[in-house]
Design a protein around this motif. Structure first.
Motif, PDB file in Angstrom:
ATOM      1  N   LYS A 241      12.060   8.767   0.653  1.00  0.00           N
ATOM      2  CA  LYS A 241      13.123   7.966   0.932  1.00  0.00           C
ATOM      3  C   LYS A 241      13.085   7.311   2.256  1.00  0.00           C
ATOM      4  CE  LYS A 241      16.256   7.496  -1.574  1.00  0.00           C
ATOM      5  NZ  LYS A 241      17.528   8.173  -1.982  1.00  0.00           N
ATOM      6  N   HIS A 242      11.981   7.614   2.984  1.00  0.00           N
ATOM      7  CA  HIS A 242      12.003   7.084   4.344  1.00  0.00           C
ATOM      8  C   HIS A 242      10.900   6.293   4.587  1.00  0.00           C
ATOM      9  CE1 HIS A 242      15.678   9.207   6.039  1.00  0.00           C
ATOM     10  NE2 HIS A 242      15.297  10.125   4.949  1.00  0.00           N
ATOM     11  N   PHE A 243       9.911   6.039   3.811  1.00  0.00           N
ATOM     12  CA  PHE A 243       8.768   5.427   3.925  1.00  0.00           C
ATOM     13  C   PHE A 243       8.505   4.491   2.769  1.00  0.00           C
ATOM     14  CE2 PHE A 243       6.123   6.845   7.394  1.00  0.00           C
ATOM     15  CZ  PHE A 243       6.867   7.829   7.907  1.00  0.00           C
ATOM     16  N   VAL A 244       8.260   3.339   3.031  1.00  0.00           N
ATOM     17  CA  VAL A 244       7.649   2.000   2.185  1.00  0.00           C
ATOM     18  C   VAL A 244       6.473   1.623   2.517  1.00  0.00           C
ATOM     19  CG1 VAL A 244      10.100   1.696   1.213  1.00  0.00           C
ATOM     20  CG2 VAL A 244       9.295   0.156   2.834  1.00  0.00           C
ATOM     21  N   ALA A 245       5.670   0.917   1.613  1.00  0.00           N
ATOM     22  CA  ALA A 245       4.544   0.293   2.222  1.00  0.00           C
ATOM     23  C   ALA A 245       4.351  -1.212   1.606  1.00  0.00           C
ATOM     24  CB  ALA A 245       3.206   1.089   1.563  1.00  0.00           C
ATOM     25  N   LEU A 246       3.500  -1.862   2.454  1.00  0.00           N
ATOM     26  CA  LEU A 246       3.677  -3.430   2.566  1.00  0.00           C
ATOM     27  C   LEU A 246       1.934  -3.712   2.366  1.00  0.00           C
ATOM     28  CD1 LEU A 246       6.002  -5.042   5.013  1.00  0.00           C
ATOM     29  CD2 LEU A 246       6.496  -3.946   2.894  1.00  0.00           C
ATOM     30  N   SER A 247       1.500  -3.928   1.226  1.00  0.00           N
ATOM     31  CA  SER A 247      -0.068  -3.704   1.146  1.00  0.00           C
ATOM     32  C   SER A 247      -0.656  -4.384   0.121  1.00  0.00           C
ATOM     33  CB  SER A 247      -0.337  -2.349   1.320  1.00  0.00           C
ATOM     34  OG  SER A 247      -2.013  -2.106   1.403  1.00  0.00           O
ATOM     35  N   THR A 248      -1.820  -4.644   0.074  1.00  0.00           N
ATOM     36  CA  THR A 248      -2.703  -5.074  -1.225  1.00  0.00           C
ATOM     37  C   THR A 248      -3.454  -3.785  -1.724  1.00  0.00           C
ATOM     38  OG1 THR A 248      -4.881  -5.499   0.368  1.00  0.00           O
ATOM     39  CG2 THR A 248      -3.159  -7.348  -0.062  1.00  0.00           C
ATOM     40  N   ASN A 249      -3.465  -2.688  -1.150  1.00  0.00           N
ATOM     41  CA  ASN A 249      -4.278  -1.622  -1.563  1.00  0.00           C
ATOM     42  C   ASN A 249      -3.363  -0.455  -1.920  1.00  0.00           C
ATOM     43  OD1 ASN A 249      -6.138   0.380  -1.483  1.00  0.00           O
ATOM     44  ND2 ASN A 249      -7.238  -0.078   0.278  1.00  0.00           N
ATOM     45  N   ALA A 250      -3.131  -0.467  -3.204  1.00  0.00           N
ATOM     46  CA  ALA A 250      -1.939   0.644  -3.777  1.00  0.00           C
ATOM     47  C   ALA A 250      -2.908   1.915  -3.708  1.00  0.00           C
ATOM     48  CB  ALA A 250      -1.847  -0.099  -5.283  1.00  0.00           C
ATOM     49  N   GLU A 251      -4.232   1.947  -3.965  1.00  0.00           N
ATOM     50  CA  GLU A 251      -4.717   3.243  -3.823  1.00  0.00           C
ATOM     51  C   GLU A 251      -4.680   4.100  -2.741  1.00  0.00           C
ATOM     52  OE1 GLU A 251      -9.016   2.912  -5.319  1.00  0.00           O
ATOM     53  OE2 GLU A 251      -9.247   4.771  -4.599  1.00  0.00           O
ATOM     54  N   LYS A 252      -4.916   3.462  -1.606  1.00  0.00           N
ATOM     55  CA  LYS A 252      -4.836   3.755  -0.385  1.00  0.00           C
ATOM     56  C   LYS A 252      -3.179   4.199   0.085  1.00  0.00           C
ATOM     57  CE  LYS A 252      -9.006   3.979   1.300  1.00  0.00           C
ATOM     58  NZ  LYS A 252      -9.673   5.174   1.637  1.00  0.00           N
ATOM     59  N   VAL A 253      -2.193   3.463  -0.312  1.00  0.00           N
ATOM     60  CA  VAL A 253      -0.909   3.727  -0.149  1.00  0.00           C
ATOM     61  C   VAL A 253      -0.519   5.019  -0.866  1.00  0.00           C
ATOM     62  CG1 VAL A 253       1.270   2.770  -0.940  1.00  0.00           C
ATOM     63  CG2 VAL A 253      -0.426   1.281   0.119  1.00  0.00           C
ATOM     64  N   SER A 254      -0.858   5.087  -1.959  1.00  0.00           N
ATOM     65  CA  SER A 254      -0.850   6.583  -2.729  1.00  0.00           C
ATOM     66  C   SER A 254      -1.446   7.702  -2.033  1.00  0.00           C
ATOM     67  CB  SER A 254      -1.450   6.246  -4.100  1.00  0.00           C
ATOM     68  OG  SER A 254      -1.146   7.430  -4.755  1.00  0.00           O
ATOM     69  N   ASP A 255      -2.702   7.479  -1.529  1.00  0.00           N
ATOM     70  CA  ASP A 255      -3.429   8.475  -0.668  1.00  0.00           C
ATOM     71  C   ASP A 255      -2.646   8.868   0.356  1.00  0.00           C
ATOM     72  OD1 ASP A 255      -5.559   8.156  -2.601  1.00  0.00           O
ATOM     73  OD2 ASP A 255      -7.037   7.203  -1.070  1.00  0.00           O
ATOM     74  N   PHE A 256      -2.125   7.970   1.148  1.00  0.00           N
ATOM     75  CA  PHE A 256      -1.152   8.306   2.072  1.00  0.00           C
ATOM     76  C   PHE A 256       0.112   9.303   1.990  1.00  0.00           C
ATOM     77  CE2 PHE A 256       2.290   7.411   5.226  1.00  0.00           C
ATOM     78  CZ  PHE A 256       1.573   7.724   6.440  1.00  0.00           C
ATOM     79  N   GLY A 257       0.534   9.071   0.615  1.00  0.00           N
ATOM     80  CA  GLY A 257       1.470   9.837   0.237  1.00  0.00           C
ATOM     81  C   GLY A 257       2.960   8.807  -0.074  1.00  0.00           C
ATOM     82  N   ILE A 258       2.609   7.761   0.082  1.00  0.00           N
ATOM     83  CA  ILE A 258       3.894   6.740  -0.480  1.00  0.00           C
ATOM     84  C   ILE A 258       3.765   6.263  -2.045  1.00  0.00           C
ATOM     85  CG2 ILE A 258       5.003   4.655   0.203  1.00  0.00           C
ATOM     86  CD1 ILE A 258       3.891   4.681   2.959  1.00  0.00           C
ATOM     87  N   ASP A 259       4.975   6.603  -2.485  1.00  0.00           N
ATOM     88  CA  ASP A 259       4.857   6.237  -4.264  1.00  0.00           C
ATOM     89  C   ASP A 259       4.971   4.458  -4.327  1.00  0.00           C
ATOM     90  OD1 ASP A 259       5.686   5.609  -6.534  1.00  0.00           O
ATOM     91  OD2 ASP A 259       7.542   6.921  -6.311  1.00  0.00           O
ATOM     92  N   THR A 260       3.784   4.393  -5.095  1.00  0.00           N
ATOM     93  CA  THR A 260       3.636   2.943  -5.184  1.00  0.00           C
ATOM     94  C   THR A 260       4.718   2.387  -5.899  1.00  0.00           C
ATOM     95  OG1 THR A 260       2.229   3.384  -7.239  1.00  0.00           O
ATOM     96  CG2 THR A 260       1.109   3.044  -5.333  1.00  0.00           C
TER      97      THR A 260
END
Ligand code: F6P
Length: 549
Positions: A241-260
């Motif tokens: 609920k406290h992290f969102v990501a802006l990226s072209t790299n869904a895999e790395k976003v997911s690795d970081f622990g942010i739900d795509t």
């Protein structure tokens, strides 16, 4: 001859004609040019959307401009422009399309990359951003403990920071003042510390902005932010609920622990420094609301359309790019100042530094050969009135030629009233006075006529002929900001096209990144780094000694 079959730029007849013309014009100053052309002040102007652009105070004649346009034609500037708009892979060293213009294309437009129309995806992301921004703004999106989000912290660097940070500052008077919005970029822990020290984790949303999601500064800061949050809320599940990501790299976003599902996507055809009108602008959209964000996109589009369709004689990005080339290549100017007369534009020049210098700071031409001409200038500047009491001395009376852009507005932002609103005329009196003084200076005769003692006359004489462009608009709105940014984006393309460089890669920043990774174990663990030069070795040893390691 270039490897690509083009004649080397500095051997073209158009270049040689400009060199000759420069010699012929030597000794002709702005006083002469204005005396010769009574209509120059209003004639050397362009209107693009809300932007009134005055280029009369430049060391140019109609002939100069004609010769510069010939250079642009010879180097096929409009060919590169059209290839960009068509989605061709004009970023040759990375084999990528360059399509920031698609980010603001109208919903029904068709822009294809590898045969696929990208516009529907652009609008789908914009809609997703708008939905999320509204939920945060309305309080519907709550934190892990059910509390409303009151703080938004964007973590990103370079193009994933400078654009939204600049635009947030520019449009502050349009923002929801109940939201605290901050930007963290520096890997110096002090940046994140200062940005979060007075925030309540239960009310804080982190936006991790990284095109690649591998940039070490951003990932390090985001990891520390996650620890700060989880330590405070005592639950790893809080990240959702406290992290969102802006990226072209869904895999790395997911690795970081942010739900795509909480990732806002963009694409490899958006360069980092051209990305703040993509998902990278989410923090800005939350601050100003989706409608204002779309107004800003409309402003970008207005200038895109102008650049694409206006004839060379009336094409503002072309004109500004060519004027820069005139000074850079034919007057040996090394730098270019951008001087806004608006407090809200305080980060604008810093933003342009990446846009321009990361794009055109190249010594290798598109054919892989070393250029034999100057490329991008050093771009610098701060809000004008402050600069007047600091470095303008050098612009007025120094030994260097520094072309400058002055940006000002007829109306103060709507929020100002009373005495603060009235101060605007004084601000703008400075704006107009400075370009006048820079252009026309003050002759020794004029100084003497004021009764100045002879020994002080040289010191109080101003040579003038310091060229400026004036950009004046009625008011600094979201649309006007979009117009200004697009104007500079396209100016960069024009110059890169003439210089025959790839304005859309950035290999120069890669070496430092690689070396930092290699040197870090030497600092932390005292490890020997093979091939480290003796100066750096000694400095690392000193650092460890100072840290008691
Ligand atoms: O500094 C190099 C660079 O690649 C910029 O071009 C870019 O804007 C910045 O790093 C950040 O990259 P990313 O968005 O991938 O974290």
């Amino acid at each position: 001859m270039n490897a690509d079959g083009r004649t080397r730029l500095n051997q073209t007849p158009e270049w040689t004609a400009l060199e000759k013309h420069r010699e012929e014009l030597a000794g002709t100053g702005l006083r002469d040019l204005f005396a010769a052309e009574p209509g120059r002040g209003s004639g050397y102007t362009l209107q693009v959307g809300d932007l009134h652009i005055d280029y009369s105070k430049h060391l140019v004649t109609d002939e100069t401009l004609r010769l510069l346009r010939e250079l642009a034609a010879a180097t096929d500037v409009f060919g590169l422009r059209d290839a960009m708009f068509r989605g061709e892979k004009i970023n040759v060293t990375e084999n990528r399309a360059v399509l920031h213009t698609a980010l603001r294309a109208a919903p029904g437009a068709v822009v294809e990359v590898d045969g696929e129309n990208v516009v529907p995806a652009v609008h789908a992301v914009l809609d997703k951003m708008a939905g999320f921004a509204e939920r945060v703004r309305s309080g519907e999106w709550t934190g892990h403990t059910g509390r409303r989000i009151r703080n938004v912290v964007n973590i990103g660097i370079g193009g994933s920071d400078l654009g939204p940070a600049m635009a947030y500052e520019v449009l502050r008077s349009f923002t929801d003042r109940d939201l605290t919005v901050r930007f963290v970029s520096n890997v110096d822990g002090a940046d994140l510390h200062e940005a979060t020290r007075d925030l309540d984790p239960a009310e804080t949303l982190f936006i991790v902005a990284s095109k690649t999601f591998t940039t070490i500064e951003t990932i390090t800061n985001a990891t520390s932010a996650r620890s700060w949050l989880v330590d405070a809320l005592g639950d790893e599940a809080a990240v959702a609920k406290h992290f969102v990501a802006l990226s072209t790299n869904a895999e790395k976003v997911s690795d970081f622990g942010i739900d795509t599902a909480n990732m806002f996507e963009f694409w490899d055809w958006v360069g980092g420094r051209y990305s703040y009108d993509s998902a990278i602008g989410l923090s800005l959209m939350i601050a100003i609301g989706p409608d204002r964000f779309r107004e800003m996109l409309d402003g970008f589009r207005l200038v895109d359309d102008h650049f694409r369709t206006a004839p060379a004689e009336a094409n503002a990005p072309l004109l500004l790019g060519l004027l820069g080339i005139w000074y850079d290549n034919f007057h040996d100017a090394q730098s270019h100042a951008v001087l806004p007369y608006s407090h809200y534009l305080s980060k604008f020049t810093a933003y342009l530094q990446q846009l321009d210098m990361e794009s055109n700071g190249k010594y290798v031409a598109r054919d892989g050969k070393r250029v034999e001409w100057q490329t991008g200038p050093v771009v610098w500047g701060t809000p004008g009135t402050n600069g007047q009491h600091a470095y303008y001395q050098l612009i007025h009376q120094g030994t260097k030629l520094i072309p400058a852009d002055f940006i000002g507005f007829a109306e103060p932002v709507a929020e100002l009233s009373g005495e603060l609103k009235a101060q605007h005329d004084l601000l703008m009196a400075n704006f107009f006075a400075q370009t006048q003084a820079l252009a026309f200076g003050k002759t020794a005769e004029e100084v003497r006529a004021e009764g100045v003692p002879e020994e002080l006359v040289p010191h109080k004489t101003f040579p003038g002929d310091r060229p400026t462009t004036t950009i004046l608009a009625r008011e600094l709105t979201p649309s006007v900001l979009g117009q200004l940014v697009a104007l500079y984006e396209h100016k960069v393309l024009v110059q890169g096209a003439v210089w025959n460089i790839d304005s859309f890669d950035q290999w120069g920043v890669e070496l430092g990144k690689v070396l930092a990774k290699r040197v870090e174990p030497a600092l932390t663990e005292g490890k020997e780094v093979p091939g480290l030069d003796t100066s750096t070795q000694a400095l690392v040893a000193k650092y460890r000694e100072l840290r008691g390691r």
